[in-house]
Design a protein around this motif. Structure first.
Motif, PDB file in Angstrom:
ATOM      1  N   LEU A  64       1.161   4.364  -3.109  1.00 38.49           N
ATOM      2  CA  LEU A  64       0.844   5.750  -2.771  1.00 38.49           C
ATOM      3  C   LEU A  64       1.969   6.700  -3.170  1.00 38.49           C
ATOM      4  O   LEU A  64       1.836   7.921  -3.050  1.00 38.49           O
ATOM      5  CB  LEU A  64       0.574   5.892  -1.266  1.00 38.49           C
ATOM      6  CG  LEU A  64      -0.711   5.218  -0.754  1.00 38.49           C
ATOM      7  CD1 LEU A  64      -0.805   5.349   0.759  1.00 38.49           C
ATOM      8  CD2 LEU A  64      -1.951   5.821  -1.416  1.00 38.49           C
ATOM      9  N   THR A  70      -4.050   7.430  -4.848  1.00 45.12           N
ATOM     10  CA  THR A  70      -4.474   8.105  -3.626  1.00 45.12           C
ATOM     11  C   THR A  70      -5.267   7.126  -2.765  1.00 45.12           C
ATOM     12  O   THR A  70      -5.732   6.086  -3.240  1.00 45.12           O
ATOM     13  CB  THR A  70      -5.357   9.315  -3.938  1.00 45.12           C
ATOM     14  OG1 THR A  70      -6.603   8.855  -4.513  1.00 45.12           O
ATOM     15  CG2 THR A  70      -4.673  10.257  -4.933  1.00 45.12           C
ATOM     16  N   LYS A  71      -5.449   7.488  -1.506  1.00 48.40           N
ATOM     17  CA  LYS A  71      -6.264   6.643  -0.635  1.00 48.40           C
ATOM     18  C   LYS A  71      -7.711   6.610  -1.116  1.00 48.40           C
ATOM     19  O   LYS A  71      -8.402   5.595  -0.961  1.00 48.40           O
ATOM     20  CB  LYS A  71      -6.173   7.134   0.811  1.00 48.40           C
ATOM     21  CG  LYS A  71      -4.793   6.931   1.425  1.00 48.40           C
ATOM     22  CD  LYS A  71      -4.789   7.166   2.922  1.00 48.40           C
ATOM     23  CE  LYS A  71      -3.414   6.856   3.515  1.00 48.40           C
ATOM     24  NZ  LYS A  71      -3.403   6.962   4.996  1.00 48.40           N
ATOM     25  N   THR A  72      -8.140   7.692  -1.729  1.00 51.43           N
ATOM     26  CA  THR A  72      -9.489   7.716  -2.306  1.00 51.43           C
ATOM     27  C   THR A  72      -9.595   6.709  -3.444  1.00 51.43           C
ATOM     28  O   THR A  72     -10.610   6.010  -3.581  1.00 51.43           O
ATOM     29  CB  THR A  72      -9.836   9.128  -2.805  1.00 51.43           C
ATOM     30  OG1 THR A  72      -9.770  10.046  -1.707  1.00 51.43           O
ATOM     31  CG2 THR A  72     -11.231   9.165  -3.413  1.00 51.43           C
ATOM     32  N   ILE A  84      -5.424   0.763   4.754  1.00 52.69           N
ATOM     33  CA  ILE A  84      -5.330   1.986   3.950  1.00 52.69           C
ATOM     34  C   ILE A  84      -5.136   3.201   4.849  1.00 52.69           C
ATOM     35  O   ILE A  84      -4.324   4.090   4.570  1.00 52.69           O
ATOM     36  CB  ILE A  84      -6.581   2.160   3.070  1.00 52.69           C
ATOM     37  CG1 ILE A  84      -6.623   1.093   1.978  1.00 52.69           C
ATOM     38  CG2 ILE A  84      -6.610   3.554   2.439  1.00 52.69           C
ATOM     39  CD1 ILE A  84      -7.901   1.099   1.155  1.00 52.69           C
ATOM     40  N   ASP A  97       1.252   5.034   4.408  1.00 53.62           N
ATOM     41  CA  ASP A  97       1.891   6.352   4.356  1.00 53.62           C
ATOM     42  C   ASP A  97       2.964   6.344   3.261  1.00 53.62           C
ATOM     43  O   ASP A  97       3.922   5.576   3.329  1.00 53.62           O
ATOM     44  CB  ASP A  97       2.532   6.672   5.707  1.00 53.62           C
ATOM     45  CG  ASP A  97       2.969   8.120   5.835  1.00 53.62           C
ATOM     46  OD1 ASP A  97       3.355   8.726   4.817  1.00 53.62           O
ATOM     47  OD2 ASP A  97       2.944   8.652   6.963  1.00 53.62           O
ATOM     48  N   GLU A 153      -9.806   3.240  -1.728  1.00 56.15           N
ATOM     49  CA  GLU A 153     -11.093   3.006  -1.072  1.00 56.15           C
ATOM     50  C   GLU A 153     -12.205   2.829  -2.088  1.00 56.15           C
ATOM     51  O   GLU A 153     -13.130   2.036  -1.894  1.00 56.15           O
ATOM     52  CB  GLU A 153     -11.403   4.166  -0.129  1.00 56.15           C
ATOM     53  CG  GLU A 153     -10.488   4.192   1.095  1.00 56.15           C
ATOM     54  CD  GLU A 153     -10.599   5.484   1.879  1.00 56.15           C
ATOM     55  OE1 GLU A 153     -11.303   6.405   1.405  1.00 56.15           O
ATOM     56  OE2 GLU A 153      -9.977   5.580   2.963  1.00 56.15           O
ATOM     57  N   LEU A 186       0.832  -1.211   0.000  1.00 62.81           N
ATOM     58  CA  LEU A 186       0.000   0.000   0.000  1.00 62.81           C
ATOM     59  C   LEU A 186       0.864   1.258   0.000  1.00 62.81           C
ATOM     60  O   LEU A 186       0.605   2.207  -0.759  1.00 62.81           O
ATOM     61  CB  LEU A 186      -0.923  -0.006   1.220  1.00 62.81           C
ATOM     62  CG  LEU A 186      -2.063  -1.023   1.188  1.00 62.81           C
ATOM     63  CD1 LEU A 186      -2.723  -1.123   2.558  1.00 62.81           C
ATOM     64  CD2 LEU A 186      -3.110  -0.640   0.135  1.00 62.81           C
ATOM     65  N   ARG A 229      -9.706  -1.263   4.935  1.00 62.17           N
ATOM     66  CA  ARG A 229      -9.807   0.157   5.311  1.00 62.17           C
ATOM     67  C   ARG A 229      -8.843   0.497   6.435  1.00 62.17           C
ATOM     68  O   ARG A 229      -8.255   1.589   6.467  1.00 62.17           O
ATOM     69  CB  ARG A 229     -11.241   0.491   5.696  1.00 62.17           C
ATOM     70  CG  ARG A 229     -12.191   0.498   4.500  1.00 62.17           C
ATOM     71  CD  ARG A 229     -13.604   0.926   4.884  1.00 62.17           C
ATOM     72  NE  ARG A 229     -14.447   1.036   3.690  1.00 62.17           N
ATOM     73  CZ  ARG A 229     -15.149   0.030   3.173  1.00 62.17           C
ATOM     74  NH1 ARG A 229     -15.115  -1.179   3.761  1.00 62.17           N
ATOM     75  NH2 ARG A 229     -15.866   0.207   2.086  1.00 62.17           N
TER      76      ARG A 229
END
Length: 323
Positions: free
Chosen positions: A155, A167-169, A191, A195, A172, A151, A188
């Motif tokens: 990012l 992005t985290k969006t 996520i 970082d 998700e 993850l 979740r």
């Protein structure tokens, strides 16, 4: 990784003037290595590969023997996509469209997936789940501590493959209704913790283990300066405890992008000088490596260095297991 070595398929042996017994003799002598049934590779070349490079070759070997197009997933997709994972001995993993609980056969683990909405990309001639689906699958089905490195990686911009950061969006948004409620919660949670400031897979794994062990959250990539100017940026910093943590991975002293024109020996000397300057500021420095992460030595080192804890130690090994 280096170019994929040429694979020798037993069905093509006649093209090389080889008989079945000769293949067996060459394997016994070490001139060839059998990667999987019916697939061989040059022995010296194989032995010169890193474990993760050998794993990538096993994926290629599996693809060469499948009669139908196959979509690789999870650790195998991550390997093809250049996404780092934790651990060295994963099975080759692919998808199946039959909802029969999945199955393992001929060294390949199959996992059910619905075709609807499945995003698949072609990389180096192989079909794999896309970056989002790959890291979400990993977060859903492997321990939390191992899910963070993939993850964190996506990012950040992938400079090697020239891919933009997700992005985290984005992540998700990929969960949808694919996963169970429990798997969705695991994803979740991972996520939220991810970082992009983590500089390597080792740093990501370290951070996850630090969190599970109940230590205070460190500041990542903290800038230190002294009277002579910039000292550098540290992997981890606990301000209240006045402790710096440094993960010593192989890449720090071997990979060109980390060496920045220095030789390995020069990098070691420069790192020691940087550490001495940090200690001169009244900061304790603790270092660890891959072997420390594979055992409980990281936790012991941080405790001995005086790193504060937000709570008493949790059952670290139980906390690593998916619920």
């Amino acid at each position: 990784m280096p170019d994929i070595p040429r694979l020798l398929l037993s069905r093509d042996r006649n093209l090389y003037g080889l008989v079945p017994n000769e293949l067996a003799k060459r394997v016994k002598a070490g001139a060839l290595v059998r990667v999987r049934h019916g697939v061989y590779v040059d022995g010296p070349t194989w032995r010169g590969l890193k474990p993760w490079e050998q794993y990538r070759l096993r994926i290629q070997a599996a693809a060469e023997t499948f009669e139908k197009p196959t979509v690789f997933a999870r650790h195998s997709a991550a390997s093809v996509l250049g996404i780092p994972t934790i651990g060295l001995h994963h099975p080759v993993q692919a998808l199946t469209w039959k909802n029969d609980g999945g199955r393992s056969r001929a060294g390949v683990s199959r996992h059910f997936a619905a075709r609807t909405g499945l995003a698949v990309v072609t990389v180096e001639g192989l079909l794999v789940t896309d970056r989002i689906r790959t890291v979400l699958d990993l977060a859903a089905f492997i321990p939390f501590t191992e899910a963070i490195a993939p993850l964190d990686h996506v990012l950040r911009r992938d400079l090697v493959r020239r891919l933009p950061a997700l992005t985290k969006t984005d992540l998700e948004g990929g969960i949808g209704s694919i996963y169970s409620a429990a798997a969705g919660r695991r994803i979740r949670s991972a996520i939220a913790f991810a970082d992009p400031a983590s500089g390597s897979a080792g740093e990501s794994w370290s951070r996850a283990l630090i969190h599970v062990a109940g230590f205070d959250s460190p500041v990542l990539q903290h800038r230190f300066s002294d009277a002579a100017g910039l000292v550098g940026y540290t992997d981890f910093y606990w301000k209240e405890s006045r402790v710096v943590g440094e993960f010593d991975g192989e890449e720090k002293y071997l990979k060109p992008e980390f060496l920045k024109g220095q030789t390995a020996s020069q990098a070691v000397v420069a790192e020691k000088q940087r550490e001495n300057r940090i200690r001169a500021l009244g900061i304790n420095v603790v270092r660890w490596d891959w072997a420390d992460l594979k055992s409980r030595r990281l936790e012991d080192k941080l405790a001995a260095a005086g790193v504060g804890r937000r709570r008493t130690r949790s059952a670290i090994f139980d906390a690593q297991k998916p619920l």
